[in-house]
Design an enzyme around this catalytic site. Sequence first.
Site, PDB file in Angstrom:
ATOM      1  N   ALA A   1      12.970  -6.053  11.724  1.00 26.48           N
ATOM      2  CA  ALA A   1      13.020  -4.639  11.348  1.00 26.48           C
ATOM      3  C   ALA A   1      14.147  -4.395  10.358  1.00 26.48           C
ATOM      4  O   ALA A   1      15.301  -4.726  10.635  1.00 26.48           O
ATOM      5  CB  ALA A   1      13.228  -3.786  12.594  1.00 26.48           C
ATOM      6  N   THR A   2      13.809  -3.809   9.224  1.00 32.08           N
ATOM      7  CA  THR A   2      14.820  -3.504   8.217  1.00 32.08           C
ATOM      8  C   THR A   2      15.239  -2.040   8.239  1.00 32.08           C
ATOM      9  O   THR A   2      16.185  -1.659   7.558  1.00 32.08           O
ATOM     10  CB  THR A   2      14.320  -3.867   6.811  1.00 32.08           C
ATOM     11  OG1 THR A   2      13.161  -3.100   6.528  1.00 32.08           O
ATOM     12  CG2 THR A   2      14.009  -5.353   6.707  1.00 32.08           C
TER      13      THR A   2
ATOM     14  N   LYS B   1      -0.536  -0.223   6.583  1.00 29.57           N
ATOM     15  CA  LYS B   1       0.061  -1.533   6.296  1.00 29.57           C
ATOM     16  C   LYS B   1       0.632  -2.199   7.540  1.00 29.57           C
ATOM     17  O   LYS B   1       0.350  -3.368   7.810  1.00 29.57           O
ATOM     18  CB  LYS B   1       1.205  -1.410   5.266  1.00 29.57           C
ATOM     19  CG  LYS B   1       0.852  -0.789   3.967  1.00 29.57           C
ATOM     20  CD  LYS B   1       2.077  -0.663   3.067  1.00 29.57           C
ATOM     21  CE  LYS B   1       3.185   0.198   3.609  1.00 29.57           C
ATOM     22  NZ  LYS B   1       2.957   1.629   3.617  1.00 29.57           N
TER      23      LYS B   1
ATOM     24  N   HIS C   1       6.466   2.848  16.100  1.00 24.91           N
ATOM     25  CA  HIS C   1       6.186   1.433  15.822  1.00 24.91           C
ATOM     26  C   HIS C   1       6.456   0.572  17.059  1.00 24.91           C
ATOM     27  O   HIS C   1       5.658  -0.295  17.405  1.00 24.91           O
ATOM     28  CB  HIS C   1       7.034   0.930  14.648  1.00 24.91           C
ATOM     29  CG  HIS C   1       6.468   1.252  13.306  1.00 24.91           C
ATOM     30  ND1 HIS C   1       6.143   0.277  12.406  1.00 24.91           N
ATOM     31  CD2 HIS C   1       6.176   2.435  12.712  1.00 24.91           C
ATOM     32  CE1 HIS C   1       5.670   0.833  11.309  1.00 24.91           C
ATOM     33  NE2 HIS C   1       5.683   2.150  11.469  1.00 24.91           N
TER      34      HIS C   1
ATOM     35  N   GLY D   1       0.843  -1.191   0.000  1.00 27.80           N
ATOM     36  CA  GLY D   1       0.000   0.000   0.000  1.00 27.80           C
ATOM     37  C   GLY D   1       0.873   1.233   0.000  1.00 27.80           C
ATOM     38  O   GLY D   1       2.110   1.136   0.016  1.00 27.80           O
TER      39      GLY D   1
ATOM     40  N   ARG E   1       1.652   5.561   4.870  1.00 27.67           N
ATOM     41  CA  ARG E   1       0.654   5.811   5.917  1.00 27.67           C
ATOM     42  C   ARG E   1      -0.723   5.225   5.587  1.00 27.67           C
ATOM     43  O   ARG E   1      -1.756   5.759   5.986  1.00 27.67           O
ATOM     44  CB  ARG E   1       0.525   7.306   6.206  1.00 27.67           C
ATOM     45  CG  ARG E   1       1.764   7.922   6.802  1.00 27.67           C
ATOM     46  CD  ARG E   1       2.086   7.274   8.091  1.00 27.67           C
ATOM     47  NE  ARG E   1       2.843   8.159   8.964  1.00 27.67           N
ATOM     48  CZ  ARG E   1       3.484   7.741  10.022  1.00 27.67           C
ATOM     49  NH1 ARG E   1       3.467   6.469  10.340  1.00 27.67           N
ATOM     50  NH2 ARG E   1       4.138   8.575  10.776  1.00 27.67           N
TER      51      ARG E   1
END
Length: 172
Positions: A38-39, A15, A54, A9, A12
């Site tokens: 986490a990337t 997703k 997050h 998507g 914001r």
Amino acid sequence: MHKTILITGGARSGKSRIAEDMVLAMGNPAHYPAHYIATAEAWDDEMRARIAEHQARRGPQWITHAAPLDLLGALALTDGQGPRLVDCLTLWLTNLMLADQDWRAAGQALLAALPQQSSPVVFVTNEVGMGIVPDNALARAFRDAAGTLNQWIAAEACEVIFAVAGLPMKVK
């Protein structure tokens, strides 16, 4: 049995929240915690704030694994330990490209590893091809690479979800 889900998507679009809810619904936190791969890397204050948002939203039922480049290693480390959320493929691709790594080879290695996974994997990615054509070569190369990587993962995925205004729309 492996299960791969891709959630895509715009920016914001909700997703990550959709993916978090989905991963938590897959597991039993008392026996198998949810794993957040986490990337993102915190290169500036804005990114540090996004990461903190997050983390605060996720809460204690998650185990976080930082994998800005070694996504395959993080998947191998966490397989068999409960559902995993990879957030996000777009940042992983960015990291690979900025490190002058072969994103195509890395993407193909990821594709080869997915059918071998015993625990579910939910990927979050950005849909970057719905806007105007970027005005510089690097941005166009990134857009093209992201589109290709997203198509590869979508083809392997059992489900593909498109997020719009916080709502999941099942595509596949």
